[in-house]
Design an enzyme around this catalytic site. Structure first.
Site, PDB file in Angstrom:
ATOM      1  N   ARG A 210       0.837  -0.876  -0.111  1.00 58.84           N
ATOM      2  CA  ARG A 210      -0.114  -0.452   0.342  1.00 58.84           C
ATOM      3  C   ARG A 210       0.865   1.184  -0.164  1.00 58.84           C
ATOM      4  NH1 ARG A 210      -2.421  -3.652  -0.818  1.00 58.84           N
ATOM      5  NH2 ARG A 210      -4.826  -4.163  -0.491  1.00 58.84           N
TER       6      ARG A 210
ATOM      7  N   GLU B  71       2.336   2.123  -3.609  1.00 57.52           N
ATOM      8  CA  GLU B  71       1.203   2.548  -4.466  1.00 57.52           C
ATOM      9  C   GLU B  71       0.769   4.129  -4.266  1.00 57.52           C
ATOM     10  OE1 GLU B  71      -3.008  -0.197  -4.126  1.00 57.52           O
ATOM     11  OE2 GLU B  71      -4.016   1.058  -3.853  1.00 57.52           O
TER      12      GLU B  71
ATOM     13  N   SER C 135      15.520  14.457   3.392  1.00 52.46           N
ATOM     14  CA  SER C 135      16.025  13.742   3.754  1.00 52.46           C
ATOM     15  C   SER C 135      15.774  12.496   4.047  1.00 52.46           C
ATOM     16  CB  SER C 135      17.372  14.422   4.298  1.00 52.46           C
ATOM     17  OG  SER C 135      18.199  13.370   4.958  1.00 52.46           O
TER      18      SER C 135
END
Lengths: 151, 151, 151, 151, 151, 151, 151, 151, 151, 151
Positions: free
Chosen positions: F88, F91, F114
């Protein structure tokens, strides 16, 4: 036009004109598998043959010398084919590739079936449970041989 | 032992005992291509057959139920094979895959050659320029059909 | 125009004309899943059906023979899908693929669910915690069978 | 032992003991698809359930807490599956994935079928032309919603 | 025009007109992250919203229905991103992905953070050693649940 | 023992001893995300801390200097994660990566968040529709700067 | 025009006009490495600088705002570079990457060389056996630091 | 023992014995970068040098001839590195690879920086904003030359 | 026009005009292998040479400076070549790569055959069993040498 | 033992015993390239030859039948080689592959250089600027021929 562009034109023109592969192969008196493979960009097409096909398909005659050159072969858009009809042959290789290798070696010794000195046939054969697709791959056996020009 | 480990043992044991694939297939009365594919981990081997093969190859009988289970198929170590003998069949697919697809469709309509209802044969055939490897792929034609259990 | 170019035109034309997939499938009296898959380039569309669809979508009639040819199937732009709606089905395969395989084999023996003699349905079903997407895959069982045309 | 090693032991032990998946699922009173998926390493197995399964399969009880932990999921050895039985489902995604997406969106709007609030069933259903494998994927519809904890 | 082509036009038009993402999101009264994602092709844009944006950006109104359709999502050109700003988030996943998974499971049990019932925020926060980028991912917890429509 | 082998031992030992990540992090007075990441092989663990953890987990003290060395980082087994909980986040990157990039640039100018001067938090937050997973990524902004040691 | 299209135009225009990279960098008073990287699409180019370069190269002024936007970086067409001049640097990473990592850690502790606060120089230096290419990578050391905005 | 196995032993032994790379390089009077690269399996180690290192690290003397053989080089576990410290150098190649190529060609003409006649140095250099990692790649320029043994 | 576009034009123009590679190489007095490689986009072509070739092939003179620039090399469309004629050389590398490496090291010590100070020849040589393709790769040996500009 | 395991033993044993490839090839009176390739697992080794080599290298005689079987060929651990000595040959293919193809076709017509009926030689040849590695690939030309066993 590149060979790839000509191939795309051939595919479209054949459908638009309603020509069968069989008709095209008969027009140039070549085996039908060879004719399709060549028109799909996998073989060079001799100039006379190319000229006939170009006219039948309504292509510009400038395609003839490009068709006559040896193409960069390799007709699948991905390393593993996604089209189901073509994938089944890849699957055969996954399932039976090892067995084919063992049988070639046990029958002929170390070597390969040539894919160059080679022909291929697709036939429809009857069977009580439904007709069958029979594909015959027929290639010269090439034994591993450590030969050199000076030998 | 996993099926993969048993396959590795089979490969080694066959060589150590000097058994040919032909001998193994005759001992269990099965086609030789099927026998090799099964012993290389691509098909389940019925228990009685597995017991005969295990004894011939000197394997522990505990392998029999593992051989009898349907294996996770797929016998090539890489997506594109690197062994030259096997690669040639992949090359055939690259060069003639499109033509095979077109021919199946022009002869049968939309559908595929089954790789499940399927058999394969490897033969040595003579030719004046050198013997040839003839591989026959023989699969039932399956037409695309929009069918459902409720139909 | 290639099939891919026609597919892109169809997608755009449907949105521009505000046609639903349902309307298109009813116009040609075909199942809606089949109709969408076909219009997205995954099935050949018979000429009469193609002619109706082309007119509805405002496409040139020259697309009809191209739509009628068996396409090179395989509709995902990447081997692993990135679209979340489609990815979930790939995830199901990652998580439940092994279980599906075991269940098919324990119920039917060695073989596969056909993806050719096959239909698919998508339904909305109620549930107190929220409506559910129910996708039914319905394919003929094909047992591994070592059959040949000569048998 | 890692979860992967336990999974390999489970696969071997089940075959050696001749236990069916059905027997295992009944012993722990869980759905059979869930049970197989869990035993193949795709779900955590609650301790009591794990203890019963470990005893049935003859595994050391030290596996119980490892089985109870949430595993790293993803059960296919390659991104594109090579086993024919599993591949067919990937092929369905290649051919019908776009259509499934369109239908979900036309029926429910923007969103997905959950693969988490989800169940799966495999049934054998009769048909005059041969029995069929019917796989039902049943997941909650999740609409795209721009929600936050502070909302 | 396909959605991809419209996205390319949007990117160019925004720069040419000197519009900020903030201005665009305010014009349509939507969260700025959502607005950018949608304009980059990752969300459908309701017609009224799309019409406002099209006018602001000087696009043809024919783009409105295409923007309103659910797009094929997935906005990275390569599986592993090469742009340094985006790559850092992939790196976070490589270094902390396992830890995030363990923490979700120890806090909530087996399940996932939804990426669908989800919002995302990017803030600038001060720190004596330099301002910080604070990205908040906020998704509903979805427990693994074996539910079916018939339950 | 290599770091990878030690990580596998840690994962197994924690489950066998029934220790929570929280308990381990408290024992060494470190943030829990950092502790898990470090124990999963993604950070060096200072010797005193490593000695405490090794004793708690029952590991040989020879692991302490290996834990103290900077590891080869990168904890995902595949380039694209297959575990649903981790996927997920990938995604999110596919759908919102472009938007995050645009927002960082519009707020801070050219540069990155960073992933080194960085912390991460996972929290459970309530919501009427169900509790939410809130993951906060907090990294120093680093502007692109063309600096050299001689400057 | 997209940034990629502008980059292609820049490459062609520079050759057509016979301008050296040195001339271009002097015209805008920027380091030559930076100038080339920026013109090859890897850095945003401030508007005044972009205007000067566009005029020198004969590009339309509409490119200026696109050049000024932060680009999607990543300039190699393949994950592993095939151009021999560029490949050698990838090879250096394959052969010396591990050593560089160890040296950075032994000298600075855990952390990285920034590729953002960074400059790069290419020099020609003499040697009796032939002149040498000396490439200096100069980046700020960034220690791993678990910092947060609230800290 | 293979070279890979010896490398794993070296890595573990160095940490267990608390030896620094500097100490090892001084013991054999070789540059430290070379020494680390060689001990990580990237260079052959002459027998006398190997014997000294083996004794220091407590390795069996049978490793000496294996260390002395030219190894199969290539030290990164994945084509694109995932470790952040090493990845930054890959990122430099993505962002500046094209510029480095252009500069080498404009300064030297067509050719490459050798990665064989090559040395590499890692230095710590001060800067008011924080110390910097300065990596110097120093390779002989090799012009493309069409030379043959018979010339 | 980019170099890639010019290469495509060259390929088409040569076929259309019926020029052989031999004729082109003689017209510019260069080795034929070099000439083909250069015309296929793998080498810069000095301006005078480029002007002659452009005229012979009927190309616009604006291509001359582009041909004269050092190109981004790497002429194969896929990492593993699919064209059978080219694939055989990749296969040689798979089968004999290890042996070539061992022989270079046993004859010369540690180092490589340069592919930059390099020439290549393709000859037809007779043999009683059929003419042979003899390809000679001739590259300067480059020993691994730890040299620096300051040395 | 599998062939791969035997190959690893051979590599180690040769170094431990201080045998050169030359000595091994002379002991069995075979070309040295062939001998190395075979010992690295790329060719079957006839039993008598294998027995001599096994004794020289101190291997168990049970390896002899495994060495005598045709191996699964393909000796590179990655599709694109990372070892610099081997990579240069891959680079030659990238830069000159197209030219080699064109020359084979212009000299012989359509066909390939066999990699089966093939020998390879590596020689050291002098040159005023430094000795050269000369690798000769010598394979039979195979013309594309559409032949079948029945012809």
């Amino acid at each position: 036009m590149t060979r790839d562009e000509i191939t795309a034109e051939i595919v479209a023109a054949r459908l638009a004109k309603g020509l069968t592969w069989q008709q095209l192969s008969e027009a140039v008196d070549k085996p039908v598998v060879w004719t399709i493979a060549a028109l799909l960009g996998q073989h060079p097409i001799p100039s006379e043959t190319g000229a006939v096909l170009a006219e039948l398909l309504g292509l510009d005659e400038s395609v003839v010398p490009v068709l006559a050159a040896v193409p960069m072969r390799g007709g699948l858009p991905t390393a593993v084919p996604t089209d189901p009809t073509i994938y089944r042959f890849y699957e055969v290789l996954q399932v039976y590739g090892g067995a084919i290798k063992e049988l070639i070696h046990s029958e002929f010794g170390d070597g390969i079936m040539s894919a160059i000195n080679f022909s291929l046939d697709v036939e429809r054969k009857p069977h009580p449970d439904g007709d069958r697709v029979v594909v015959t791959l027929d290639g010269k056996f090439l034994p591993y041989a450590w030969t050199s020009a000076d030998g």
